[in-house]
Motif scaffolding. Structure first.
Motif, PDB file in Angstrom:
ATOM      1  N   VAL A   1     -39.421 -42.165  22.197  1.00  0.00           N
ATOM      2  CA  VAL A   1     -39.292 -43.609  22.426  1.00  0.00           C
ATOM      3  C   VAL A   1     -39.836 -44.399  21.247  1.00  0.00           C
ATOM      4  O   VAL A   1     -39.266 -45.427  20.846  1.00  0.00           O
ATOM      5  CB  VAL A   1     -40.020 -44.004  23.732  1.00  0.00           C
ATOM      6  N   THR A   2     -40.931 -43.924  20.653  1.00  0.00           N
ATOM      7  CA  THR A   2     -41.554 -44.649  19.546  1.00  0.00           C
ATOM      8  C   THR A   2     -40.999 -44.229  18.193  1.00  0.00           C
ATOM      9  O   THR A   2     -41.511 -44.658  17.161  1.00  0.00           O
ATOM     10  CB  THR A   2     -43.084 -44.432  19.573  1.00  0.00           C
ATOM     11  N   ARG A   3     -39.995 -43.370  18.223  1.00  0.00           N
ATOM     12  CA  ARG A   3     -39.237 -42.973  17.037  1.00  0.00           C
ATOM     13  C   ARG A   3     -40.139 -42.436  15.918  1.00  0.00           C
ATOM     14  O   ARG A   3     -40.340 -43.083  14.896  1.00  0.00           O
ATOM     15  CB  ARG A   3     -38.398 -44.151  16.523  1.00  0.00           C
ATOM     16  N   TYR A   4     -40.631 -41.259  16.152  1.00  0.00           N
ATOM     17  CA  TYR A   4     -41.444 -40.635  15.109  1.00  0.00           C
ATOM     18  C   TYR A   4     -40.570 -39.771  14.214  1.00  0.00           C
ATOM     19  O   TYR A   4     -39.510 -39.288  14.608  1.00  0.00           O
ATOM     20  CB  TYR A   4     -42.576 -39.806  15.737  1.00  0.00           C
ATOM     21  N   THR A   5     -41.023 -39.597  12.986  1.00  0.00           N
ATOM     22  CA  THR A   5     -40.331 -38.725  12.039  1.00  0.00           C
ATOM     23  C   THR A   5     -41.256 -37.571  11.694  1.00  0.00           C
ATOM     24  O   THR A   5     -42.442 -37.779  11.433  1.00  0.00           O
ATOM     25  CB  THR A   5     -39.958 -39.485  10.760  1.00  0.00           C
ATOM     26  N   ALA A   6     -40.721 -36.385  11.721  1.00  0.00           N
ATOM     27  CA  ALA A   6     -41.542 -35.201  11.480  1.00  0.00           C
ATOM     28  C   ALA A   6     -41.343 -34.692  10.059  1.00  0.00           C
ATOM     29  O   ALA A   6     -40.264 -34.821   9.481  1.00  0.00           O
ATOM     30  CB  ALA A   6     -41.196 -34.108  12.490  1.00  0.00           C
ATOM     31  N   GLU A   7     -42.386 -34.145   9.508  1.00  0.00           N
ATOM     32  CA  GLU A   7     -42.298 -33.465   8.227  1.00  0.00           C
ATOM     33  C   GLU A   7     -42.645 -32.004   8.447  1.00  0.00           C
ATOM     34  O   GLU A   7     -42.986 -31.593   9.562  1.00  0.00           O
ATOM     35  CB  GLU A   7     -43.263 -34.099   7.214  1.00  0.00           C
TER      36      GLU A   7
ATOM     37  N   VAL B   1     -44.872 -42.790  12.821  1.00  0.00           N
ATOM     38  CA  VAL B   1     -44.363 -43.438  14.027  1.00  0.00           C
ATOM     39  C   VAL B   1     -43.709 -44.754  13.609  1.00  0.00           C
ATOM     40  O   VAL B   1     -44.364 -45.615  13.015  1.00  0.00           O
ATOM     41  CB  VAL B   1     -45.493 -43.691  15.044  1.00  0.00           C
ATOM     42  N   ALA B   2     -42.422 -44.924  13.955  1.00  0.00           N
ATOM     43  CA  ALA B   2     -41.694 -46.140  13.557  1.00  0.00           C
ATOM     44  C   ALA B   2     -42.060 -47.337  14.416  1.00  0.00           C
ATOM     45  O   ALA B   2     -41.981 -48.477  13.963  1.00  0.00           O
ATOM     46  CB  ALA B   2     -40.188 -45.882  13.633  1.00  0.00           C
ATOM     47  N   LYS B   3     -42.439 -47.099  15.686  1.00  0.00           N
ATOM     48  CA  LYS B   3     -42.792 -48.186  16.603  1.00  0.00           C
ATOM     49  C   LYS B   3     -44.208 -47.966  17.136  1.00  0.00           C
ATOM     50  O   LYS B   3     -44.395 -47.685  18.313  1.00  0.00           O
ATOM     51  CB  LYS B   3     -41.788 -48.252  17.748  1.00  0.00           C
ATOM     52  N   PRO B   4     -45.222 -48.080  16.256  1.00  0.00           N
ATOM     53  CA  PRO B   4     -46.598 -47.883  16.733  1.00  0.00           C
ATOM     54  C   PRO B   4     -46.999 -49.012  17.675  1.00  0.00           C
ATOM     55  O   PRO B   4     -46.396 -50.085  17.699  1.00  0.00           O
ATOM     56  CB  PRO B   4     -47.419 -47.902  15.451  1.00  0.00           C
TER      57      PRO B   4
ATOM     58  N   LEU C   1     -52.558 -50.583  12.415  1.00  0.00           N
ATOM     59  CA  LEU C   1     -51.242 -49.987  12.634  1.00  0.00           C
ATOM     60  C   LEU C   1     -50.734 -50.250  14.049  1.00  0.00           C
ATOM     61  O   LEU C   1     -49.531 -50.330  14.291  1.00  0.00           O
ATOM     62  CB  LEU C   1     -51.296 -48.471  12.388  1.00  0.00           C
ATOM     63  N   SER C   2     -51.654 -50.373  15.010  1.00  0.00           N
ATOM     64  CA  SER C   2     -51.235 -50.466  16.412  1.00  0.00           C
ATOM     65  C   SER C   2     -51.738 -51.705  17.148  1.00  0.00           C
ATOM     66  O   SER C   2     -51.158 -52.086  18.167  1.00  0.00           O
ATOM     67  CB  SER C   2     -51.717 -49.221  17.173  1.00  0.00           C
TER      68      SER C   2
ATOM     69  N   VAL D   1     -42.807 -39.575  24.699  1.00  0.00           N
ATOM     70  CA  VAL D   1     -43.507 -40.717  24.094  1.00  0.00           C
ATOM     71  C   VAL D   1     -43.084 -40.874  22.641  1.00  0.00           C
ATOM     72  O   VAL D   1     -42.797 -41.992  22.173  1.00  0.00           O
ATOM     73  CB  VAL D   1     -45.031 -40.523  24.193  1.00  0.00           C
ATOM     74  N   LEU D   2     -42.997 -39.768  21.920  1.00  0.00           N
ATOM     75  CA  LEU D   2     -42.661 -39.839  20.497  1.00  0.00           C
ATOM     76  C   LEU D   2     -41.187 -40.167  20.277  1.00  0.00           C
ATOM     77  O   LEU D   2     -40.835 -40.828  19.290  1.00  0.00           O
ATOM     78  CB  LEU D   2     -43.023 -38.512  19.825  1.00  0.00           C
TER      79      LEU D   2
END
Length: 533
Positions: free
Chosen positions: A324-330, A304-307, A28-29, A321-322
Motif C-alpha cells: 500500500v505504501t509502495r516500497y521499492t526493494a534493493e 517507502v514512496a508513501k511514508p 520522513l513520516s 502494508v508495504l
C-alpha cells in the motif's frame, strides 16, 4: 537538587547517565496526517501478543467471525484475549511466523476477510461514573489492552497492583529515531489521550499525572497543552531530546529524580507509567467498548514512496502494508520492525503487525548501513560511557559468550533495557544487544527448566508421602482387625466357652452345614421335573 515533592511539582527536569544523540529522521513520516490503511485480503492473528500466557482458542476453522469478536478467552490468569481485526472466515489455526527477533513460529489464527468489515456490537461501560474499579479493569482485560510502548504488558494487570501512588506518568517521549506514531497521535487525538489518562487516574486512585513529551515535538506539545485545560489533575513536562529518554526508568529519573531499584518496578517508588497509545486505547475501550483491533504504525525509510503514520489492523501482513505504501526493494533489502536502535530485521514479509508494532522501517543502505563484520573489542570503554543503566556492556558481553549466567546475574543483566546505545558507539561493530538478548533468553529457559524440575521433585515427594501414608493406614487397619479378633475371642471365653478353639470349631461346622445344604439344593434343582418321552 533533591527529588522532593515540591521540586517535582515545580517542573524541574533532572538527567540520567549516558545516552546518545543519533540522527532523528522523523521528518520522513511526521508531516502527514494519520491515514487508514486499506483492508487486507487475509490476516494472521498470533494468539500471544503480550507479556504473559496466551488465551484459549474459542473459534474453529470454517467459522465466520465479526470484527471485534474474541478469538481467544482467558481464565483466572493474567492473559489477554485477541480479537478478529475484520469480518470474515477462519481458514487456518496453527504455527505461523510472528513478530519476534528469533524468527520462530507460534500459533496464529488466519482469517480471510469478506470485505464487508462488519463489526460485532460494542459493549461499553454504561455508566463510567458509578462503575466499580473491578468492572473497569475487567473491561480493559476483555478488550485485550496491552502496553503499546513496546513491552506489551497487560494494562489491567499493571493497574491492579495495590500500592499508594504519587504520580501517573503518560509517556509521549518517543525518542527512537524515525518513529513518529505517538507524535501524530498526540497532535490529532490529544483530548482522547487525556480522557484515557483521566480514567487511569481514577482506576489507580492516583492524585495527579505528568504528561511527558520530548522537546522535538512542538506541534504535539501545543495540542496536548491546549487539551490540558480540561484536566486540572495533569501537568505537562517537556524533556530534552536525548536517546533513550523514553525508557521507563530513564524518564522516571528525568521527571522525578527517583531511581527504580535494580530488578524493581516503578510502583516500588510510588509511580506507574503508560504510553500515550495505551491511554488512547483505554478511553476507547471504556467509553466506546472497542477492543484493541488496530494501532498507529509508522511506515518510513527512503525505500517507502508513501511514508507516514497509518491506522493498521492487528494481524495485517507486513507485505500488505508495504504494498500500500509502495516500497521499492534493493538487493538484500532489510525490513525492520521497530526503529533502527531497538528494532529487528524481519525473517520475511508474511510477519503480521501486532500490538507492540510501532514502526516498519525500510532503509536504504546509504541511510542505514548493514551490519559489518564483528571485530575484537579494543576496550575503549565507549559502551560503558553511554549506557543509561550504568552497566558494563563489555563485561556483560564476555560473560554472555562464556555462558556465565551467575556472573551475568551479578552484573545485573536484566537491568539492560536493550536500547542499543552501546552497539551504536562500538567502533568494533560488536552487536552487543544481540548477545544480551540471547543470554536473557537462555537465563529464562534455565529458570523455566529449574521450575519444571522443582515441580517434578515436589510431585515425586508428594507421591512418596502418599504411598507411605497409605502403607501406614493399611498397617493400622490390620492392627485394628487383629485386636478386634483377639477381643472377640476374649468375649467368647467370658461367655462360657471352655476353650477358645470350640468357638472356631463351631463356626467351621456351621460353614460345612451351609455348604452341604446348598449342594443338596443344587442337586434337587438339576433333576428333570417334566414327563419322560
Amino acid at each position: 537538587m533533591t527529588a522532593d515533592p515540591k521540586t517535582i511539582a515545580a517542573g524541574h527536569i533532572w538527567t540520567f547517565p549516558g545516552g546518545i544523540h543519533p540522527p532523528e529522521r522523523k521528518e520522513l513520516s511526521n508531516t502527514y496526517p494519520l491515514r487508514e490503511l486499506p483492508l487486507a485480503t487475509h490476516y494472521s492473528v498470533p494468539i500471544k501478543q503480550h507479556s504473559g500466557e496466551p488465551g484459549d482458542i474459542i473459534v474453529r476453522v470454517g467459522q465466520t467471525v465479526l470484527a471485534g469478536q474474541p478469538l481467544t478467552q482467558v481464565g483466572v490468569g493474567f492473559g489477554l484475549p485477541v480479537h478478529a481485526p475484520t469480518s470474515g472466515t477462519v481458514t487456518a489455526i496453527g504455527p505461523g511466523r510472528i513478530a519476534h527477533p528469533s524468527g520462530l513460529p507460534d500459533i496464529v489464527i488466519t482469517i480471510t476477510a469478506d470485505g464487508k468489515d462488519t463489526f460485532a456490537p460494542p459493549l461499553p461501560i454504561q455508566d463510567v461514573a458509578t462503575a466499580s474499579r473491578a468492572d473497569l479493569l475487567e473491561q480493559l482485560r476483555q478488550a485485550g489492552i496491552a502496553g503499546l510502548g513496546g513491552a506489551g504488558f497487560p494494562t489491567a494487570q499493571k493497574l491492579a497492583l495495590q500500592r499508594p501512588l504519587d504520580y501517573l506518568i503518560i509517556n509521549g517521549v518517543e525518542c527512537e529515531p524515525y518513529i513518529s506514531a505517538d507524535d501524530r497521535l498526540m497532535r490529532e487525538q490529544a483530548s482522547t489521550i487525556l480522557r484515557g489518562a483521566d480514567l487511569l487516574l481514577d482506576i489507580t486512585q492516583c492524585p495527579q499525572a505528568l504528561i511527558a513529551i520530548e522537546d522535538n515535538k512542538p506541534e504535539a506539545i501545543a495540542a496536548m497543552q491546549a487539551a490540558l485545560t480540561d484536566y486540572p489533575r495533569m501537568q505537562l513536562r517537556v524533556v530534552p531530546t536525548k536517546y533513550p529518554s523514553g525508557g521507563e526508568k530513564q524518564l522516571i529519573q528525568l521527571l522525578t529524580g527517583r531511581q527504580v531499584p535494580s530488578r524493581g518496578l516503578p510502583i516500588d517508588i510510588g509511580l506507574v507509567m503508560h504510553n500515550v497509545g495505551t491511554a488512547y486505547a483505554v478511553a476507547r475501550a471504556i467509553d466506546h467498548g472497542e477492543p484493541l483491533l488496530q494501532r498507529v504504525v509508522t511506515v518510513t525509510g527512503e525505500h517507502v514512496a508513501k511514508p507516514g503514520n497509518y491506522w493498521v489492523r492487528l494481524g495485517t501482513p507486513v507485505e500488505h502494508v508495504l504494498q500500500v505504501t509502495r516500497y521499492t526493494a534493493e538487493t538484500n533489502q532489510r525490513v525492520i520492525m521497530g526503529g533502527p536502535m531497538m528494532g529487528f530485521t524481519l525473517p520475511d514479509l508474511t510477519v503480521p503487525v501486532v500490538k507492540i508494532t510501532n514502526c516498519i522501517l525500510v532503509p536504504s543502505t546509504a541511510e542505514l548501513a548493514p551490519p559489518q563484520q564483528e571485530m575484537p573489542c579494543i576496550r575503549c570503554g565507549a559502551c560503558a560511557d553511554v549506557c543509561p543503566a550504568q552497566l558494563l556492556p563489555q563485561q556483560l558481553q564476555w560473560l554472555a559468550k562464556a555462558k556465565d549466567y551467575d556472573g551475568l546475574n551479578q552484573q545485573n543483566l536484566f537491568d539492560c533495557i536493550e536500547c542499543g546505545a552501546c552497539a551504536y558507539v562500538c567502533p568494533s561493530e560488536i552487536p552487543l544487544v544481540h548477545y544480551y538478548r540471547k543470554a536473557k533468553a537462555e537465563v529464562r529457559n534455565i529458570a523455566r527448566e529449574k521450575a519444571k524440575a522443582e515441580v517434578a521433585r515436589k510431585r515425586f515427594e508428594a507421591r512418596n508421602e502418599r504411598l507411605e501414608r497409605e502403607k501406614a493406614e493399611r498397617l493400622e487397619r490390620h492392627r485394628k482387625a487383629a485386636e478386634a479378633r483377639k477381643q472377640a475371642q476374649a468375649e467368647a471365653v467370658k461367655a462360657g466357652a471352655d476353650n477358645p478353639q470350640d468357638a472356631v470349631q463351631a463356626a467351621i461346622a456351621r460353614a460345612k452345614a451351609r455348604k452341604a445344604a446348598q449342594l443338596k439344593e443344587q442337586q434337587a434343582n438339576s433333576e428333570p421335573d417334566g414327563e419322560s418321552t
